[in-house]
Design an enzyme around this catalytic site. Structure first.
Site, PDB file in Angstrom:
ATOM      1  N   ASP A  84       0.816  -1.215   0.000  1.00  0.00           N
ATOM      2  CA  ASP A  84       0.000   0.000   0.000  1.00  0.00           C
ATOM      3  C   ASP A  84       0.854   1.271   0.000  1.00  0.00           C
ATOM      4  O   ASP A  84       0.636   2.180  -0.798  1.00  0.00           O
ATOM      5  CB  ASP A  84      -0.921  -0.009   1.226  1.00  0.00           C
ATOM      6  CG  ASP A  84      -1.679   1.284   1.406  1.00  0.00           C
ATOM      7  OD1 ASP A  84      -2.823   1.375   0.937  1.00  0.00           O
ATOM      8  OD2 ASP A  84      -1.123   2.217   2.019  1.00  0.00           O
ATOM      9  N   THR A 105      -5.159   2.500   0.020  1.00  0.00           N
ATOM     10  CA  THR A 105      -5.013   1.996  -1.347  1.00  0.00           C
ATOM     11  C   THR A 105      -5.303   0.501  -1.400  1.00  0.00           C
ATOM     12  O   THR A 105      -5.912   0.002  -2.354  1.00  0.00           O
ATOM     13  CB  THR A 105      -3.609   2.296  -1.888  1.00  0.00           C
ATOM     14  OG1 THR A 105      -3.346   3.698  -1.759  1.00  0.00           O
ATOM     15  CG2 THR A 105      -3.495   1.919  -3.355  1.00  0.00           C
ATOM     16  N   ASP A 106      -4.876  -0.234  -0.384  1.00  0.00           N
ATOM     17  CA  ASP A 106      -5.239  -1.652  -0.285  1.00  0.00           C
ATOM     18  C   ASP A 106      -6.755  -1.803  -0.227  1.00  0.00           C
ATOM     19  O   ASP A 106      -7.342  -2.658  -0.905  1.00  0.00           O
ATOM     20  CB  ASP A 106      -4.636  -2.266   0.978  1.00  0.00           C
ATOM     21  CG  ASP A 106      -3.237  -2.817   0.758  1.00  0.00           C
ATOM     22  OD1 ASP A 106      -2.901  -3.141  -0.389  1.00  0.00           O
ATOM     23  OD2 ASP A 106      -2.486  -2.917   1.734  1.00  0.00           O
ATOM     24  N   ILE A 107      -7.392  -1.002   0.598  1.00  0.00           N
ATOM     25  CA  ILE A 107      -8.833  -1.123   0.801  1.00  0.00           C
ATOM     26  C   ILE A 107      -9.598  -0.800  -0.480  1.00  0.00           C
ATOM     27  O   ILE A 107     -10.521  -1.526  -0.872  1.00  0.00           O
ATOM     28  CB  ILE A 107      -9.286  -0.216   1.959  1.00  0.00           C
ATOM     29  CG1 ILE A 107      -8.709  -0.729   3.283  1.00  0.00           C
ATOM     30  CG2 ILE A 107     -10.807  -0.141   2.043  1.00  0.00           C
ATOM     31  CD1 ILE A 107      -8.859   0.223   4.436  1.00  0.00           C
ATOM     32  N   GLY A 164      -9.261  -3.575  -2.898  1.00  0.00           N
ATOM     33  CA  GLY A 164     -10.154  -4.670  -2.530  1.00  0.00           C
ATOM     34  C   GLY A 164     -11.592  -4.404  -2.938  1.00  0.00           C
ATOM     35  O   GLY A 164     -12.310  -5.304  -3.380  1.00  0.00           O
TER      36      GLY A 164
END
Length: 427
Positions: free
Chosen positions: A170, A198-200, A203
């Site tokens: 991220d 950014t990961d979220i 996803g």
């Protein structure tokens, strides 16, 4: 790491499965949108597990396939709950799932996964591009045995381009994608967002893509390959900042909590903390000025329109800061009650979770974990009036459901399973 044996967990799993069945029909007798969908989850850390958690809330059966004796690395990221080895980090993004431990490098482990794919709808993985192909577990391998399977890859940089082989986290994607450059105090150093945003968002993009592919499969009967990556997601979520650069060449800058196009729109210091106010229209600014007992500010020719307020922000913002500093957050909350403009205190986590609104909507759920005891999770933020999102079971203990899946789905006998365990192919 202490783990209950699969024998001890059998009864617990039966209780959870019974609760799952009851929860499916708990809203007007309606099923969840993804009831009957089975997902193989080969992801670790955040982006992939967050995606599969959203899908599991919607009713999908998610089988989290982990490495024997190790599991998802964030199982080891503290703090830990009630003097156990159960991680708050892992618990935050892995509810409603089943854990199965399989050695994917062993031929028999690969066969177990391929057989499981025949009876599943979706596979999601976040290995570096090409890694699973080397193990003969890439999209082409699964397509041969399960052409209906939707195969979603979540990577740092995607399957093409000069960065394809680089691992992606991220903070790297948000660095390279311009987010960190745009975040932080005015004229200060770049700052990372407090959570792996950014990961979220990656996803969430993956979750939407999988839903769309499932819908398309109802027409074609075929699965497909989906590629999501952190860097592309980061650039896509720059929205107006990206558009500003692409269309008029305007570079971003750091504004702290302020907004470059709207004034006032920021967090102001108060007697006991910070309080955020946004006045997106001239009428809202007029209301704001009346409530802070300075109506003359909205009548000032320098501040009468948002364009003028932005132009004269260096003069106006210090005035507003000095006014807001005179009262506490609680006092401003009472003064702004019923206001036409949006407002709210900058809360600590304690204040956020104890907020009367959050309690009223029952967003936080309590679950019984087989090792950690009572745990709390933030439930789904989206609601449906007919079926939908349910927090059904706690995040699984490592390998908690291996025996159940091998027995009930793949029809392996107990002797066969015990032999696989002795050879460390499963756990």
């Amino acid at each position: 790491m202490f783990l209950p044996t699969y024998r001890i967990l059998r009864q617990y799993n039966k209780q959870i499965n019974s609760f799952r069945k009851k929860s499916v029909s708990s809203s007007n007798g309606s099923e969840s949108p993804l009831d009957g969908i089975r997902i193989i989850d080969l992801t670790r850390i955040i982006a992939g597990p967050f995606c599969t958690m959203v899908l599991s809330d919607l009713g999908a059966e998610v089988i989290k396939v982990e490495q024997p004796n190790h599991g998802d690395p964030c199982r080891k990221w503290g703090p830990f709950i009630n003097n156990t080895h159960e991680s708050c980090y892992f618990i935050s993004i892995n509810r409603n799932k089943k854990s199965m431990c399989v050695d994917l490098k062993h031929p028999e482990g690969k066969n177990i996964l391929l057989e499981l794919a025949r009876k599943s709808d979706v596979l999601i993985e976040n290995y570096v591009p090409g890694k699973l192909d080397e193990l003969h577990l890439g999209y082409k391998d699964f397509k041969k045995v399960a052409p209906h399977l939707i195969y979603c890859s979540v990577t740092g940089f995607g399957p093409k381009g000069p960065y394809r082989d680089r691992p992606g986290y991220d903070v790297i994607a948000s660095s390279m994608g311009g987010l960190i450059h745009s975040t932080g105090a005015l004229d200060g150093e770049p700052v990372k967002v407090g959570v792996a945003i950014t990961d979220i968002t990656t996803g969430l993009y993956a979750h939407g893509a999988i839903m769309a592919a499932l819908f398309k499969r109802t027409r074609t009967g075929r699965g497909q390959k989906i590629d999501c990556n952190l860097l592309s997601t980061q650039l896509a979520t720059l929205i107006n900042l990206g558009s500003n650069y692409l269309n008029v060449g305007k570079e971003s800058k750091r504004w702290g909590t302020a907004h470059e196009s709207i004034v006032p729109y920021e967090s102001f210091p108060t007697k006991d903390g910070y309080f955020t106010v946004g006045a997106g229209s001239d009428a809202q600014f007029t209301d704001f000025c009346k409530r802070i007992n300075h109506p003359e500010l909205s009548q000032n020719s320098k501040y009468s329109t948002n364009e003028l307020r932005v132009r004269n922000r260096q003069e106006l913002e210090p005035l507003l800061r000095s006014i807001m500093k005179m009262k506490s957050n609680e006092e401003w909350n009472k003064i702004f009650l019923g206001a036409s403009f949006p407002y709210g205190p900058v809360n600590t986590l304690k204040a956020a979770f104890e907020d009367e609104h959050i309690k009223a909507i029952n967003l936080v759920k309590t679950l019984d974990h087989p090792v950690a005891g009572k745990i709390k999770v933030v439930g789904p933020p989206v609601t449906y009036n007919e079926g939908g999102n349910y927090v059904k079971s706690p995040p699984p203990v490592l390998g908690q459901h291996t025996n159940e899946i091998l027995t009930d789905l793949l029809n392996l006998g107990e002797d066969h399973i015990e032999d696989l365990r002795k050879r460390n192919i499963v756990q």
